[in-house]
Every structure is written in C-alpha cells, then in structure tokens.
Motif scaffolding. Sequence first.
Motif, PDB file in Angstrom:
ATOM      1  N   UNK A  15      60.731  -5.273  35.187  1.00 24.36           N
ATOM      2  CA  UNK A  15      59.781  -6.222  34.615  1.00 24.36           C
ATOM      3  C   UNK A  15      58.720  -6.618  35.641  1.00 24.36           C
ATOM      4  N   UNK A  16      59.092  -6.730  36.924  1.00 28.57           N
ATOM      5  CA  UNK A  16      58.089  -6.990  37.958  1.00 28.57           C
ATOM      6  C   UNK A  16      57.077  -5.856  38.026  1.00 28.57           C
ATOM      7  N   UNK A  17      57.534  -4.623  37.877  1.00 25.33           N
ATOM      8  CA  UNK A  17      56.637  -3.470  37.885  1.00 25.33           C
ATOM      9  C   UNK A  17      55.663  -3.540  36.707  1.00 25.33           C
ATOM     10  N   UNK A  18      56.198  -3.788  35.523  1.00 26.22           N
ATOM     11  CA  UNK A  18      55.351  -3.866  34.329  1.00 26.22           C
ATOM     12  C   UNK A  18      54.357  -5.023  34.446  1.00 26.22           C
ATOM     13  N   UNK A  19      54.829  -6.180  34.902  1.00 19.44           N
ATOM     14  CA  UNK A  19      53.935  -7.331  35.048  1.00 19.44           C
ATOM     15  C   UNK A  19      52.851  -7.080  36.087  1.00 19.44           C
ATOM     16  N   UNK A  20      53.169  -6.337  37.145  1.00 20.54           N
ATOM     17  CA  UNK A  20      52.170  -6.056  38.182  1.00 20.54           C
ATOM     18  C   UNK A  20      51.031  -5.198  37.643  1.00 20.54           C
ATOM     19  N   UNK A  21      51.310  -4.372  36.640  1.00 26.61           N
ATOM     20  CA  UNK A  21      50.244  -3.582  36.018  1.00 26.61           C
ATOM     21  C   UNK A  21      49.201  -4.471  35.365  1.00 26.61           C
ATOM     22  N   UNK A  22      49.617  -5.681  34.960  1.00 24.99           N
ATOM     23  CA  UNK A  22      48.713  -6.633  34.333  1.00 24.99           C
ATOM     24  C   UNK A  22      48.222  -7.692  35.315  1.00 24.99           C
ATOM     25  N   UNK A  23      48.514  -7.503  36.584  1.00 28.66           N
ATOM     26  CA  UNK A  23      48.065  -8.442  37.603  1.00 28.66           C
ATOM     27  C   UNK A  23      48.882  -9.719  37.665  1.00 28.66           C
ATOM     28  N   UNK A  24      50.080  -9.707  37.121  1.00 25.52           N
ATOM     29  CA  UNK A  24      50.950 -10.887  37.122  1.00 25.52           C
ATOM     30  C   UNK A  24      52.074 -10.628  38.118  1.00 25.52           C
ATOM     31  N   UNK A  25      52.231 -11.546  39.060  1.00 25.61           N
ATOM     32  CA  UNK A  25      53.253 -11.382  40.089  1.00 25.61           C
ATOM     33  C   UNK A  25      54.144 -12.615  40.112  1.00 25.61           C
ATOM     34  N   UNK A  26      55.450 -12.407  40.040  1.00 28.19           N
ATOM     35  CA  UNK A  26      56.402 -13.515  40.181  1.00 28.19           C
ATOM     36  C   UNK A  26      56.365 -13.962  41.638  1.00 28.19           C
ATOM     37  N   UNK A  27      56.415 -15.251  41.833  1.00 30.33           N
ATOM     38  CA  UNK A  27      56.390 -15.780  43.196  1.00 30.33           C
ATOM     39  C   UNK A  27      57.626 -15.337  43.946  1.00 30.33           C
ATOM     40  N   UNK A  28      57.554 -15.412  45.227  1.00 35.61           N
ATOM     41  CA  UNK A  28      58.700 -15.033  46.054  1.00 35.61           C
ATOM     42  C   UNK A  28      59.679 -16.190  46.168  1.00 35.61           C
ATOM     43  N   UNK A  29      59.935 -16.806  45.062  1.00 32.04           N
ATOM     44  CA  UNK A  29      60.898 -17.897  44.973  1.00 32.04           C
ATOM     45  C   UNK A  29      62.009 -17.458  44.031  1.00 32.04           C
ATOM     46  N   UNK A  30      63.152 -18.080  44.106  1.00 32.66           N
ATOM     47  CA  UNK A  30      64.274 -17.608  43.302  1.00 32.66           C
ATOM     48  C   UNK A  30      64.153 -17.996  41.839  1.00 32.66           C
ATOM     49  N   UNK A  31      63.457 -19.074  41.491  1.00 28.63           N
ATOM     50  CA  UNK A  31      63.355 -19.482  40.081  1.00 28.63           C
ATOM     51  C   UNK A  31      62.520 -18.487  39.264  1.00 28.63           C
ATOM     52  N   UNK A  32      61.299 -18.137  39.689  1.00 28.12           N
ATOM     53  CA  UNK A  32      60.563 -17.122  38.914  1.00 28.12           C
ATOM     54  C   UNK A  32      61.290 -15.782  38.871  1.00 28.12           C
TER      55      UNK A  32
END
Length: 80
Positions: A43-60
């Motif tokens: 899901x991080x890979x797919x979201x990165x294609x749209x320019x969306x990055x989960x923060x480097x925190x454990x909650x996201x």
Amino acid sequence: MGLGIIASIIVGGLAGWIASMIMKADTGIFLNIILGIVGALLLNLVLSWFGIYAQRSWIPQLIVGAAGAIVLIWGYRKLS
C-alpha cells in the motif's frame, strides 16, 4: 537498524491482527505479521505513485499496514 526491524515486526503484527479482526479471519500470529508487513509495503508503494507518503511514525504505518492487510485478505478470499 535492529530496532527498526523489531518495530516493523511489531507494527506489522498489530496491523495484521487489526485486519484479521475487521475481516473476521483466523489467520494466526505469524500470518498476521506477514500480512501486516506485506500489506504496508504494497500500500505504501501504491500510495507513493500518487504522491502520498505515510509519515515515519508508527500510527500512520499501522493504519496503512492494516488497510493493506485488509486488501490482501479480501484478495485471498476472492481467489479461493
């Protein structure tokens, strides 16, 4: 580096467990960890294609991992 791997396993396990509770799947602890980690990676890979990055925190990462694991459980059920 070691703490990052341990944290990923813990967050992945929690994410997989949350996904298994939501999807009412009896996957077991090992598969929960795998689903959570793989789900988060995909899901991080797919979201990165749209320019969306989960923060480097454990909650996201927990949210993304659970959502990814839910998608994996759903896909597995559709294939079987």
